[in-house]
Design a protein around this motif. Structure first.
Motif, short mmCIF file in Angstrom:
data_model
loop_
_atom_site.label_atom_id
_atom_site.label_comp_id
_atom_site.label_asym_id
_atom_site.label_seq_id
_atom_site.Cartn_x
_atom_site.Cartn_y
_atom_site.Cartn_z
N THR A 1 0.74 -1.41 0.02
CA THR A 1 0.06 -0.03 -0.13
C THR A 1 0.72 1.32 -0.08
OG1 THR A 1 -1.87 -1.12 1.22
CG2 THR A 1 -2.07 1.21 1.33
N SER A 2 1.92 1.25 0.78
CA SER A 2 2.82 2.51 0.94
C SER A 2 3.61 2.68 -0.51
CB SER A 2 3.77 2.38 2.23
OG SER A 2 3.01 2.16 3.36
N ALA A 3 4.00 1.87 -1.02
CA ALA A 3 4.82 2.00 -2.37
C ALA A 3 3.85 2.71 -3.30
CB ALA A 3 5.16 0.69 -3.04
N TYR A 4 2.71 2.36 -3.42
CA TYR A 4 1.62 2.96 -4.38
C TYR A 4 1.24 4.53 -3.79
CZ TYR A 4 -2.62 4.06 -6.98
OH TYR A 4 -3.83 4.73 -7.45
N MET A 5 1.24 4.76 -2.57
CA MET A 5 0.97 5.89 -1.89
C MET A 5 2.21 6.81 -2.03
SD MET A 5 -1.15 5.25 1.52
CE MET A 5 -2.99 4.38 1.25
N VAL A 6 3.28 6.43 -1.78
CA VAL A 6 4.55 7.19 -1.93
C VAL A 6 4.81 7.73 -3.77
CG1 VAL A 6 6.99 7.36 -1.96
CG2 VAL A 6 6.03 6.51 0.09
N ALA A 7 4.70 6.85 -4.40
CA ALA A 7 4.61 7.09 -5.69
C ALA A 7 3.58 8.17 -6.44
CB ALA A 7 4.70 5.94 -6.65
N ASN B 1 6.46 -12.34 -6.11
CA ASN B 1 6.74 -11.94 -4.75
C ASN B 1 6.40 -10.64 -4.04
OD1 ASN B 1 9.39 -10.10 -5.17
ND2 ASN B 1 10.23 -11.95 -6.00
N ILE B 2 6.39 -10.42 -2.86
CA ILE B 2 5.70 -9.20 -2.34
C ILE B 2 6.84 -8.04 -2.46
CG2 ILE B 2 7.29 -9.24 -0.12
CD1 ILE B 2 3.50 -9.01 -0.58
N VAL B 3 8.26 -8.14 -3.08
CA VAL B 3 8.98 -7.28 -3.39
C VAL B 3 8.57 -6.79 -4.68
CG1 VAL B 3 11.41 -6.40 -3.83
CG2 VAL B 3 10.86 -7.78 -1.81
N GLN B 4 8.51 -7.68 -5.68
CA GLN B 4 7.91 -7.20 -7.14
C GLN B 4 6.63 -6.40 -7.10
OE1 GLN B 4 7.89 -10.45 -9.72
NE2 GLN B 4 9.98 -10.87 -9.72
N LEU B 5 5.76 -6.93 -6.33
CA LEU B 5 4.38 -6.45 -6.28
C LEU B 5 4.46 -4.89 -5.66
CD1 LEU B 5 1.51 -6.68 -6.64
CD2 LEU B 5 1.23 -7.54 -4.38
N SER B 6 5.31 -4.69 -4.81
CA SER B 6 5.64 -3.25 -4.11
C SER B 6 6.17 -2.54 -4.99
CB SER B 6 6.46 -3.56 -2.96
OG SER B 6 5.82 -4.23 -2.04
N ILE B 7 7.13 -2.90 -5.94
CA ILE B 7 7.69 -2.06 -7.17
C ILE B 7 6.69 -1.98 -8.06
CG2 ILE B 7 9.66 -2.00 -9.04
CD1 ILE B 7 11.29 -3.79 -7.03
N PHE B 8 6.05 -2.71 -8.51
CA PHE B 8 5.00 -2.60 -9.70
C PHE B 8 3.88 -1.78 -9.05
CE2 PHE B 8 6.33 -7.14 -11.09
CZ PHE B 8 7.55 -6.36 -11.80
N ARG B 9 3.69 -1.80 -7.85
CA ARG B 9 2.54 -0.84 -7.28
C ARG B 9 3.15 0.64 -6.96
NH1 ARG B 9 -2.37 -0.78 -5.77
NH2 ARG B 9 -2.17 -0.23 -3.55
N ALA B 10 4.27 0.83 -7.02
CA ALA B 10 4.90 2.13 -7.15
C ALA B 10 4.65 2.74 -8.59
CB ALA B 10 6.28 2.11 -6.85
N ILE B 11 5.00 1.81 -9.54
CA ILE B 11 4.95 2.31 -11.02
C ILE B 11 3.39 2.69 -11.26
CG2 ILE B 11 4.59 1.48 -13.58
CD1 ILE B 11 6.93 -0.29 -12.88
N GLN B 12 2.42 1.91 -10.70
CA GLN B 12 0.95 2.20 -10.72
C GLN B 12 0.78 3.59 -10.08
OE1 GLN B 12 -1.20 -1.06 -8.65
NE2 GLN B 12 -2.82 -0.80 -10.29
N GLY B 13 1.48 3.91 -8.77
CA GLY B 13 1.20 4.99 -8.19
C GLY B 13 1.70 6.23 -9.14
N ILE B 14 2.62 6.25 -9.60
CA ILE B 14 3.17 7.39 -10.30
C ILE B 14 2.14 7.68 -11.43
CG2 ILE B 14 4.96 8.07 -12.38
CD1 ILE B 14 7.02 6.50 -11.19
N GLY B 15 1.43 6.85 -11.86
CA GLY B 15 0.48 7.24 -13.05
C GLY B 15 -0.85 7.78 -12.34
#
Length: 512
Positions: free
Chosen positions: A50-56, A96-110
């Motif tokens: 959740t946080s990766a999406y929000m930060v991005a 894995n959870i790390v990959q998911l967090s990174i990809f959530r960050a890409i989502q968050g940028i958009g």
């Protein structure tokens, strides 16, 4: 007029779909999180999904807001949609959870482009007398997305596969893309400004350092370890540097001159603290239902439904009332209800019935919903077209910052409370019980796995989880009360004819 209204109608649908997918992505993932973590592992890292999406998302907001003022709203709204959809596809294939967090960050940028720019476009294309109604509609989308998010997330998790909670964004986002690309023509009047890249490069790392320090401190590293002290120190230095840079920047990310307007400053403080509070309810009610009562993902999604329906009603009502009374008076009423709702949630126990939790959620939803429409309009109330993108993105940025810090801090509080209570209840018990990985969600959140845990042990685990969540809600009353306090600093302005006829006609002609 006959040609205009169908075109504006399609534009509004496109904007609402864009807001819908961006805001739904938090609730749809929150409901499915227990199943995702059970599949991918990494309970100690689940907050970062959740946080990766929000930060991005937070990092993208001020940049896209400035760019939309400089070069136009349309191209950056569409760009944000494309990046968001790419991120959604990648999340669906994460291993894995790390990959998911990174990809959530890409989502968050958009996602950082979608909400603030959509709200600014709405203000550009509608006359003042219609903005209250439209602001309520746009605010209500947050509630609607929260309704469909948990339900879709629950259904997909239980009957399909959790990966489809991300794939569902693709058809909705693509439709939004088509509608905006074909029907929206904006005014060519823009102002050339400089992007404050130095501000971006100081603020975003500062927040990342703070969140890593809070997440890792007391978990992987001791609070007084060199790594944690270094992270806190880096945060302090970068944040102070950010404040200095913003004072000197020609076109700062967070413009100090905007904060000289009391309504803007107070609205943003209210948004910051209300965001930090509400995210706690969104994340921990599903965890309570699944972890304490043993419900499935469907049950946790359904339990959020009354709160989100109340949020939708409240957002519409808040937008309507903003044209009848001051922003401050509207927010005083609804924020008082919000504080009461959060207090009631802090009283839940293992004995609390589903009906009681439902009433608490309805009260909370009624309290928070109006902020989604009223605060957005209040934040850009005093600004002209050339500054609205920056004002709207600053408002969204600070609310997102509040949510980001809130989910991190309260995630740490809940985790530490849960761990401490487990240590107490299992003290002195047999080695077999002590060696159980009782914090593993596959042992506590999965209904199938729960059946293999001895009843006395499971009872102690669920009591510890219930207590930790209730006490987390109690701690969240601090930002809730600060929200209520800062509402009184808002001015008595209300939604009026502040938009010049010439400015509106320029936009009206380009929409036709």
């Amino acid at each position: 007029m006959e040609r205009k209204e169908p075109r504006i109608g399609w534009i509004v649908v496109g904007l609402l779909l864009g807001i819908f997918v961006a805001s739904m992505d938090n609730t749809i993932v929150a409901t499915a999180m227990a199943t995702i973590v059970a599949d991918l592992g990494g309970l100690d890292k689940f907050v970062w999904v959740t946080s990766a999406y929000m930060v991005a998302e937070m990092a993208g907001m001020p940049i896209f807001g400035k760019l939309s003022d400089m070069y136009g709203r349309k191209r950056f709204f569409i760009f944000g949609l494309i990046v968001f959809l790419i991120g959604s596809m990648l999340c669906g294939i994460a291993q894995n959870i790390v990959q998911l967090s990174i990809f959530r960050a890409i989502q968050g940028i958009g996602g950082g482009a979608l909400v603030p720019i959509a709200f600014t476009i709405m203000f550009d294309i509608f006359p003042p007398e219609q903005r209250g109604k439209m602001g309520g509609l746009f605010g209500a989308v947050f509630g609607l997305s929260s309704i469909f998010g948990p339900l879709l997330g629950a259904y997909i998790t239980d009957y399909l596969n959790w990966r489809w909670v991300f794939y569902i964004n693709i058809p909705l986002g693509f439709l939004s893309f088509l509608l905006l690309a074909f029907f929206y023509r904006e005014s060519p009047k823009h102002t050339k400004q400089k992007i404050d890249w130095l501000g971006v490069m100081t603020l975003v790392p500062a927040i990342v350092c703070l969140m890593f320090a809070l997440e890792l401190g007391g978990n992987k590293y001791e609070w007084d370890s060199h790594i944690i002290i270094s992270l806190f120190s880096a945060f302090a230095v970068l944040f102070l540097l950010f404040l200095y840079v913003e004072a000197k920047a020609q076109e700062p990310i967070v413009s100090y001159h905007m904060f000289r307007k009391r309504l803007f400053a107070a609205s943003n403080l209210v948004g910051f603290f209300s965001g930090a509070t509400f995210i706690v309810a969104t994340v921990y009610i599903p965890l309570f239902i699944q972890g304490v009562t043993g419900g499935s993902a469907t049950n946790s999604g359904l339990i959020l439904l009354p709160m989100m329906l109340a949020t939708t009603v409240s957002a519409q009502l808040g937008g309507f009332l903003a044209s009848k009374m001051s922003y401050r008076n509207v927010m005083i009423i609804f924020t008082a209800v919000f504080v009461i709702g959060m207090f009631l949630l802090s009283t839940i126990t293992t004995e609390t019935s589903r009906l009681t939790v439902t009433w608490y959620m309805i009260i909370t939803g009624l309290g928070i919903g109006a902020s989604f429409s009223v605060l957005g309009m209040a934040a850009i109330h005093h600004f002209q077209e050339t500054e609205r993108g920056a004002a709207s993105s600053t408002s969204s940025f600070l609310r997102s910052l509040g949510m980001t810090i809130g989910i991190t801090i309260f995630g740490i509080i809940q985790r530490n409370l849960f761990t401490d209570r487990l240590t107490d209840v299992f003290k002195g018990m047999s080695h077999g019980v002590q060696s159980m990985n009782v914090q593993d969600p596959r042992a506590i959140l999965s209904p199938e796995a729960r059946a293999h845990i001895p009843a006395p042990v499971l009872e102690k685990i669920t009591a510890a989880l219930s207590s930790s969540i209730a006490h987390t809600f109690m701690w969240s009353l601090i930002p809730a009360l600060l929200t209520f306090l800062f509402v009184f600093f808002m001015t008595n302005d209300r939604l009026t004819m502040t938009y010049t006829t010439q400015s509106f006609k320029a936009n009206e002609e380009n929409v036709n």
